[in-house]
Design a protein around this motif. Structure first.
Motif, PDB file in Angstrom:
ATOM      1  N   VAL A   1       0.855  -1.180   0.000  1.00  0.00           N
ATOM      2  CA  VAL A   1       0.000   0.000   0.000  1.00  0.00           C
ATOM      3  C   VAL A   1       0.889   1.227   0.000  1.00  0.00           C
ATOM      4  N   ARG A   2       0.502   2.191  -0.810  1.00  0.00           N
ATOM      5  CA  ARG A   2       1.259   3.439  -0.868  1.00  0.00           C
ATOM      6  C   ARG A   2       0.316   4.584  -1.195  1.00  0.00           C
ATOM      7  N   GLU A   3       0.785   5.792  -0.926  1.00  0.00           N
ATOM      8  CA  GLU A   3       0.030   6.986  -1.283  1.00  0.00           C
ATOM      9  C   GLU A   3       0.525   7.494  -2.631  1.00  0.00           C
ATOM     10  N   ILE A   4      -0.417   7.911  -3.456  1.00  0.00           N
ATOM     11  CA  ILE A   4      -0.082   8.514  -4.743  1.00  0.00           C
ATOM     12  C   ILE A   4      -0.399   9.999  -4.645  1.00  0.00           C
TER      13      ILE A   4
ATOM     14  N   LEU B   1      -9.632  12.479 -11.631  1.00  0.00           N
ATOM     15  CA  LEU B   1      -8.744  11.718 -10.753  1.00  0.00           C
ATOM     16  C   LEU B   1      -7.546  12.569 -10.331  1.00  0.00           C
ATOM     17  N   ALA B   2      -7.004  13.346 -11.239  1.00  0.00           N
ATOM     18  CA  ALA B   2      -5.878  14.218 -10.911  1.00  0.00           C
ATOM     19  C   ALA B   2      -6.273  15.228  -9.833  1.00  0.00           C
ATOM     20  N   GLY B   3      -7.507  15.709  -9.892  1.00  0.00           N
ATOM     21  CA  GLY B   3      -7.988  16.640  -8.878  1.00  0.00           C
ATOM     22  C   GLY B   3      -8.020  16.030  -7.487  1.00  0.00           C
ATOM     23  N   VAL B   4      -8.342  14.750  -7.413  1.00  0.00           N
ATOM     24  CA  VAL B   4      -8.347  14.037  -6.130  1.00  0.00           C
ATOM     25  C   VAL B   4      -6.917  13.766  -5.680  1.00  0.00           C
ATOM     26  N   VAL B   5      -6.129  13.215  -6.567  1.00  0.00           N
ATOM     27  CA  VAL B   5      -4.755  12.811  -6.244  1.00  0.00           C
ATOM     28  C   VAL B   5      -3.927  13.997  -5.756  1.00  0.00           C
ATOM     29  N   THR B   6      -4.135  15.168  -6.340  1.00  0.00           N
ATOM     30  CA  THR B   6      -3.301  16.324  -5.998  1.00  0.00           C
ATOM     31  C   THR B   6      -3.942  17.273  -4.986  1.00  0.00           C
ATOM     32  N   HIS B   7      -5.157  17.005  -4.556  1.00  0.00           N
ATOM     33  CA  HIS B   7      -5.836  17.893  -3.605  1.00  0.00           C
ATOM     34  C   HIS B   7      -5.150  17.826  -2.240  1.00  0.00           C
TER      35      HIS B   7
ATOM     36  N   PHE C   1      -4.658   9.801  -1.525  1.00  0.00           N
ATOM     37  CA  PHE C   1      -5.151   8.743  -2.390  1.00  0.00           C
ATOM     38  C   PHE C   1      -4.243   7.526  -2.216  1.00  0.00           C
ATOM     39  N   LEU C   2      -4.791   6.480  -1.630  1.00  0.00           N
ATOM     40  CA  LEU C   2      -4.022   5.287  -1.304  1.00  0.00           C
ATOM     41  C   LEU C   2      -4.382   4.156  -2.263  1.00  0.00           C
TER      42      LEU C   2
ATOM     43  N   LEU D   1      -5.285  -1.403   3.298  1.00  0.00           N
ATOM     44  CA  LEU D   1      -5.620  -0.022   2.964  1.00  0.00           C
ATOM     45  C   LEU D   1      -6.058   0.747   4.204  1.00  0.00           C
ATOM     46  N   ASN D   2      -6.935   0.144   5.008  1.00  0.00           N
ATOM     47  CA  ASN D   2      -7.418   0.817   6.214  1.00  0.00           C
ATOM     48  C   ASN D   2      -6.304   1.051   7.223  1.00  0.00           C
ATOM     49  N   THR D   3      -5.432   0.077   7.403  1.00  0.00           N
ATOM     50  CA  THR D   3      -4.310   0.239   8.337  1.00  0.00           C
ATOM     51  C   THR D   3      -3.446   1.422   7.914  1.00  0.00           C
ATOM     52  N   PHE D   4      -3.119   1.474   6.637  1.00  0.00           N
ATOM     53  CA  PHE D   4      -2.300   2.558   6.118  1.00  0.00           C
ATOM     54  C   PHE D   4      -3.020   3.897   6.305  1.00  0.00           C
ATOM     55  N   ALA D   5      -4.328   3.934   6.019  1.00  0.00           N
ATOM     56  CA  ALA D   5      -5.109   5.169   6.168  1.00  0.00           C
ATOM     57  C   ALA D   5      -5.108   5.648   7.615  1.00  0.00           C
ATOM     58  N   LEU D   6      -5.288   4.740   8.556  1.00  0.00           N
ATOM     59  CA  LEU D   6      -5.283   5.139   9.965  1.00  0.00           C
ATOM     60  C   LEU D   6      -3.915   5.649  10.392  1.00  0.00           C
ATOM     61  N   GLU D   7      -2.859   5.051   9.869  1.00  0.00           N
ATOM     62  CA  GLU D   7      -1.505   5.524  10.177  1.00  0.00           C
ATOM     63  C   GLU D   7      -1.288   6.931   9.629  1.00  0.00           C
ATOM     64  N   VAL D   8      -1.732   7.189   8.400  1.00  0.00           N
ATOM     65  CA  VAL D   8      -1.601   8.522   7.809  1.00  0.00           C
ATOM     66  C   VAL D   8      -2.414   9.528   8.620  1.00  0.00           C
ATOM     67  N   ALA D   9      -3.658   9.176   8.928  1.00  0.00           N
ATOM     68  CA  ALA D   9      -4.521  10.087   9.693  1.00  0.00           C
ATOM     69  C   ALA D   9      -3.900  10.431  11.043  1.00  0.00           C
ATOM     70  N   GLU D  10      -3.403   9.424  11.725  1.00  0.00           N
ATOM     71  CA  GLU D  10      -2.791   9.667  13.028  1.00  0.00           C
ATOM     72  C   GLU D  10      -1.547  10.541  12.900  1.00  0.00           C
ATOM     73  N   SER D  11      -0.739  10.301  11.878  1.00  0.00           N
ATOM     74  CA  SER D  11       0.474  11.097  11.695  1.00  0.00           C
ATOM     75  C   SER D  11       0.157  12.561  11.401  1.00  0.00           C
ATOM     76  N   LEU D  12      -1.038  12.823  10.874  1.00  0.00           N
ATOM     77  CA  LEU D  12      -1.456  14.188  10.569  1.00  0.00           C
ATOM     78  C   LEU D  12      -2.240  14.821  11.719  1.00  0.00           C
ATOM     79  N   GLY D  13      -2.363  14.102  12.840  1.00  0.00           N
ATOM     80  CA  GLY D  13      -3.012  14.656  14.017  1.00  0.00           C
ATOM     81  C   GLY D  13      -4.508  14.454  14.100  1.00  0.00           C
ATOM     82  N   ALA D  14      -5.071  13.611  13.237  1.00  0.00           N
ATOM     83  CA  ALA D  14      -6.517  13.369  13.296  1.00  0.00           C
ATOM     84  C   ALA D  14      -6.881  12.688  14.602  1.00  0.00           C
ATOM     85  N   ARG D  15      -7.964  13.144  15.196  1.00  0.00           N
ATOM     86  CA  ARG D  15      -8.437  12.558  16.451  1.00  0.00           C
ATOM     87  C   ARG D  15      -9.370  11.384  16.212  1.00  0.00           C
TER      88      ARG D  15
END
Length: 168
Positions: free
Chosen positions: A4-7, A37-43, A48-49, A94-108
């Motif tokens: 899993v990776r972020e694009i 898709l570019a609008g989502v990927v670059t927003h 986008f994982l 995908l969900n594990t990676f998403a939760l890791e990204v969210a936590e790293s960005l300070g999401a509660r």
């Protein structure tokens, strides 16, 4: 092995690969255009994982992270796993990676909303409940139900708190 990776930038073949997956998520979505898709990927709010194996796109997830007055929140949107890859841990990865990204960005907290019919078709409902350990919530006050809709909620909200001490 599933990776899993972020694009963050458009890549060759991404639009075509996503165009193959999206009908498995929504039969009513318009055909995917590269600009969309570019609008989502670059927003700046979107992460986008993708899950891949041997260069083949198996699934994707969009994590949206945004500030509100009480802190940083995150939503998981448009989770789709290729029918041939379901039941193999792709959604959990995908969900594990998403939760890791969210936590790293300070999401509660991280929320995911899905219609039960979509969840049964894509495996997201059972996958999220077993992945998060969080029981499914179907509280109609959390989302406006469609006027004249069915008496049962037509959506399901899942919630994963990133901070176990958070109460609000």
């Amino acid at each position: 092995m599933v990776e899993v990776r972020e694009i963050a930038e458009m890549e060759p073949g991404l639009t075509e690969a996503m165009a193959r997956l999206l009908p498995q998520l929504s039969s009513s979505a318009p055909p995917l255009e590269e600009a969309t898709l570019a609008g989502v990927v670059t927003h700046e709010a979107c992460h986008f994982l993708v899950a891949e194996e041997d260069g083949r796109l198996l699934g994707s997830l969009t994590l949206v992270v945004f500030p509100i007055p009480t802190g940083i929140r995150a939503w998981i949107e448009d989770v789709v796993v290729d029918a041939d890859a379901r039941g193999k841990g792709v959604g959990a990865a995908l969900n594990t990676f998403a939760l890791e990204v969210a936590e790293s960005l300070g999401a509660r907290s991280v929320d995911l909303t899905s219609r039960p019919s979509r969840g049964r078709r894509t495996g997201s409902i059972n996958g999220w409940d077993s992945f998060s350990g969080t029981p499914t919530s179907t509280a109609p006050a959390e989302v406006d139900a469609p006027p004249g809709g069915p008496s049962q909620p037509s959506w399901v909200r899942r919630h994963s708190r990133l901070s176990p001490t958070e109460t609000a």
